[in-house]
Design a protein around this motif. Structure first.
Motif, short mmCIF file in Angstrom:
data_model
loop_
_atom_site.label_atom_id
_atom_site.label_comp_id
_atom_site.label_asym_id
_atom_site.label_seq_id
_atom_site.Cartn_x
_atom_site.Cartn_y
_atom_site.Cartn_z
N GLU A 436 -20.44 35.93 17.55
CA GLU A 436 -19.20 35.33 18.04
C GLU A 436 -18.14 35.46 16.95
OE1 GLU A 436 -19.81 31.30 19.52
OE2 GLU A 436 -21.96 31.69 19.47
N THR A 437 -16.89 35.39 17.37
CA THR A 437 -15.79 35.48 16.43
C THR A 437 -14.93 34.23 16.52
OG1 THR A 437 -15.72 37.89 16.70
CG2 THR A 437 -13.81 36.85 15.64
N CYS A 438 -14.78 33.56 15.39
CA CYS A 438 -13.90 32.39 15.34
C CYS A 438 -12.45 32.84 15.20
CB CYS A 438 -14.28 31.48 14.17
SG CYS A 438 -15.93 30.75 14.32
N SER A 439 -11.55 32.05 15.71
CA SER A 439 -10.13 32.45 15.76
C SER A 439 -9.40 32.18 14.46
CB SER A 439 -9.42 31.72 16.89
OG SER A 439 -9.50 30.31 16.71
N SER A 440 -9.95 31.34 13.57
CA SER A 440 -9.26 30.99 12.34
C SER A 440 -10.27 30.53 11.30
CB SER A 440 -8.24 29.88 12.58
OG SER A 440 -8.90 28.67 12.94
N GLU A 441 -9.83 30.47 10.04
CA GLU A 441 -10.69 29.97 8.97
C GLU A 441 -11.07 28.51 9.21
OE1 GLU A 441 -9.03 30.62 5.14
OE2 GLU A 441 -8.91 32.80 5.37
N LYS A 442 -10.13 27.73 9.74
CA LYS A 442 -10.42 26.32 9.99
C LYS A 442 -11.49 26.17 11.06
CE LYS A 442 -8.09 21.89 10.64
NZ LYS A 442 -6.79 21.19 10.80
N GLU A 443 -11.41 27.00 12.10
CA GLU A 443 -12.43 26.94 13.14
C GLU A 443 -13.79 27.37 12.59
OE1 GLU A 443 -13.75 29.04 17.35
OE2 GLU A 443 -11.72 29.41 16.56
N THR A 444 -13.78 28.39 11.72
CA THR A 444 -15.02 28.85 11.10
C THR A 444 -15.67 27.74 10.29
OG1 THR A 444 -14.17 31.11 10.98
CG2 THR A 444 -16.03 30.56 9.54
N ALA A 445 -14.86 27.04 9.50
CA ALA A 445 -15.38 25.94 8.69
C ALA A 445 -15.92 24.82 9.56
CB ALA A 445 -14.28 25.42 7.77
#
Length: 623
Positions: A436-445
């Motif tokens: 899956e691909t997160c849309s932003s660094e904040k979402e990844t964290a």
């Protein structure tokens, strides 16, 4: 401006010749291009090399700014690789976008000429084995052939190499690696290791771009070899196993401290001596650096065995006897180091202290320095062992030899390879993996924090690789520190380490005072602090048997992604701490995406996040 004046007024012959040659090209390339050529010539590149010693490495600086610093083991996939850092050099030049011809200086962190009279006197008086003499002569020949090895590593010919070569004494490189990037204008400096260039310990005072050596302790008197020899006796024979004994020590009692004091005698004047009858490293050989895994022959003697009994066999039971020897060893080392620091403070009057050398990786001692000495500020370079000497050699040339003012402070250790989203996606696709691909660094964290909070084990691969032995949030395995069983889970599923070895906490720098008895920042995970008693039950997975933790303080400024991961974990759980261990399985810390993927696939790691890409295995019940 200083560089312009140097080239125009009193630069080297080479610079003048280059400038005059380029001046003749003005009519053909135009004024704008000519300006770019001159500006290019004014850039100074210095390559630092640690070669034919453990933890081989390379560092590149440009006009005093750090471009790259890497260890050969990460590319070769062999721990503590000892040989020539050809792949590290190639990476450094690639990172800067330059060729061999662009290098102005090459600094090697060894000087075979250093302390030559003392070496000859030792040979005459101690009559070491022929094998030891042959080993040291072979090593010296290799150091003297660095120029050819650089050309060979880069598949270049002599005409492409215009750099000036410098040999920087081993411990001076250690000292430079700490002081010259510490940010302190003045400081007391201590370097301690096994030995290099016939010195095991060097004490100095730093000021501005240089330092003055106050005292040296010569081989064979060595705190590093003292610790290593007893480590071998305790059944840990591999290079780098000293950290295991440091973790074992709190399980024992220092009941053999008096015996250890007989082996290591401090004299109160910035020096010490070993009772060499307990050791054999000084006659039978010390190190073999043929390229590959460093080898350390047995360093303790029959007299040591007669006093303490038969040595423990590797992987056999650890009885209280061996635990007590470990505790006594650690206590004796700390006493000797405190004696050195006491003398150093009295000689310098400095409140700032810098430390380097392999013994400076003893984080249990490091955490005791500020509460127990007059020093108020402490800087320990993240690659304090021999890897850091490539960094020190480069900065020694730039500041101490060439005289340029200091302009760089080392606030983080993220100096190695990093990979774009495109490169990571290509690696994932080569393995035909779903992600899956997160849309932003904040979402990844946030996603990573959710995974950890549920008790799953997360592989966290982000940004540039760390320099030094610690994973500091870019090549880390992350887990929930609240679970008392998490250490066993990690060891059974991934790490397979001895059960007495602790795992480390990474904590938001804003929350240190809430959890630890000391608050001095440590972004490099090189100090052990006491965990506050009321917090030990909150984070049991990262609290050692003696109530301590080897913490890493994480700031938003230096590592925003990792800070956001821990902050998101705090938002979910109320705890601003995660368990952090190196991303590997009995191998060097992973460097490239492919290595992270393979470690993830062959172990029972639950989730892998590379950049903003998330790989999730079928959930395993860890609750």
């Amino acid at each position: 401006l200083k560089r312009v004046c140097d080239v125009a007024a009193n630069g080297s012959v080479r610079h003048k010749a280059d400038a005059s040659t380029e001046l003749g090209e003005v009519t053909t390339v135009g004024r704008y291009t000519f300006t770019l050529i001159i500006l290019r010539r004014l850039l100074m590149y210095i390559l630092g090399i640690n070669a034919y010693h453990a933890d081989t490495s390379a560092t590149l600086i440009k006009d005093g700014q750090l471009v790259a610093a890497v260890e050969e083991e990460r590319f070769r996939r062999v721990k503590h690789w000892a040989g020539f850092p050809s792949l590290s050099i190639q990476y450094c030049l690639k990172k800067a976008g330059i060729s061999l011809h662009d290098l102005d200086h090459i600094a090697v962190s060894r000087d075979p000429r250093a302390h030559l009279p003392a070496k000859i006197l030792y040979m005459l008086s101690h009559r070491p084995s022929l094998a030891l003499i042959q080993d040291r002569l072979a090593n010296m020949r290799k150091i003297n052939s660095i120029r050819q090895m650089v050309l060979q590593a880069l598949e270049a010919d002599q005409s492409e190499l215009r750099a000036e070569f410098h040999n920087v004494e081993h411990h001076k490189a250690h000292i430079a690696s700490a002081f010259l990037v510490s940010g302190f204008e003045e400081a007391a400096i201590l370097s301690v290791d096994g030995f290099g260039d016939f010195v095991s310990t060097m004490l100095a005072k730093g000021s501005g771009p240089s330092f003055r050596v106050l005292k040296t302790v010569l081989f064979p008197h060595s705190l590093g070899h003292f610790y290593t020899s007893v480590t071998q006796y305790l059944g840990f024979p591999k290079y780098g196993d000293e950290g295991k004994v440091m973790g074992l020590a709190p399980y024992g009692k220092p009941i053999y401290l008096d015996e250890m004091r007989q082996m290591v005698r401090s004299n109160g004047n910035g020096s010490f001596g070993l009772d060499l009858s307990y050791f054999s490293f000084h006659t039978d050989g010390v190190e073999i650096w043929e390229g590959g895994v460093p080898h350390m022959p047995i360093g303790y003697s029959d007299k040591f065995i007669a006093r303490f009994g038969e040595p423990r066999q590797p992987r056999s039971e650890l009885s209280d006897h061996y635990k007590d020897i470990a505790a006594s060893l650690q206590a004796a080392l700390e006493e000797a180091l405190f004696d050195l620091l006491d003398w150093l403070y009295r000689q310098t009057g400095q409140k700032n202290l810098c430390m380097a050398g392999g013994v400076a990786l003893n984080s249990a001692f490091n955490g005791k320095i500020l509460p127990n000495t007059p020093f108020q500020e402490l800087f320990i370079q993240p690659a304090a062992g021999d890897a850091g000497t490539s960094l020190g050699a480069a900065y020694y040339v730039y500041h101490t030899i060439l005289g340029y003012p200091r302009c760089f402070t080392m606030t983080h250790a993220y100096t190695g390879p990093e990979f774009s989203d495109e490169e990571i996606a290509a690696a994932l696709n080569r393995y035909n993996l779903e992600y899956e691909t997160c849309s932003s660094e904040k979402e990844t964290a946030r996603r990573g924090a959710e995974i950890v909070s549920k008790g799953n084990v997360l592989g966290w691969f982000q940004g540039a690789m760390e320099f030094g032995p610690r994973a500091l949030g870019n090549r880390s395995i992350i887990a929930d520190p609240r679970r008392s069983d998490m250490k066993n889970i990690l060891n059974s599923r991934i790490k397979h380490r001895e059960n007495f070895r602790p795992f480390a906490p990474s904590i938001l720098i804003e929350a240190v005072e809430e959890y630890f008895e000391q608050t001095y920042p440590d972004p490099f995970m090189l100090k052990v602090y006491k965990v506050k008693e009321d917090k030990r039950s909150t984070i049991p997975a990262v609290v050692h048997v003696d109530g301590t933790g080897r913490l890493q303080t994480v700031s938003r400024q230096e590592n925003p992604r990792y800070w956001q991961l821990i902050k998101s974990f705090e938002d979910l759980t109320g705890v601003p701490v995660v368990l952090n261990t190196s991303f590997n399985e009995n191998e060097p810390i992973v460097c490239q995406p492919e290595e992270a993927i393979e470690c993830y696939l062959r172990t029972k790691m639950d989730t892998l996040i590379l950049g903003n890409f998330v790989l999730q295995k079928e959930s395993e019940d860890t609750n």
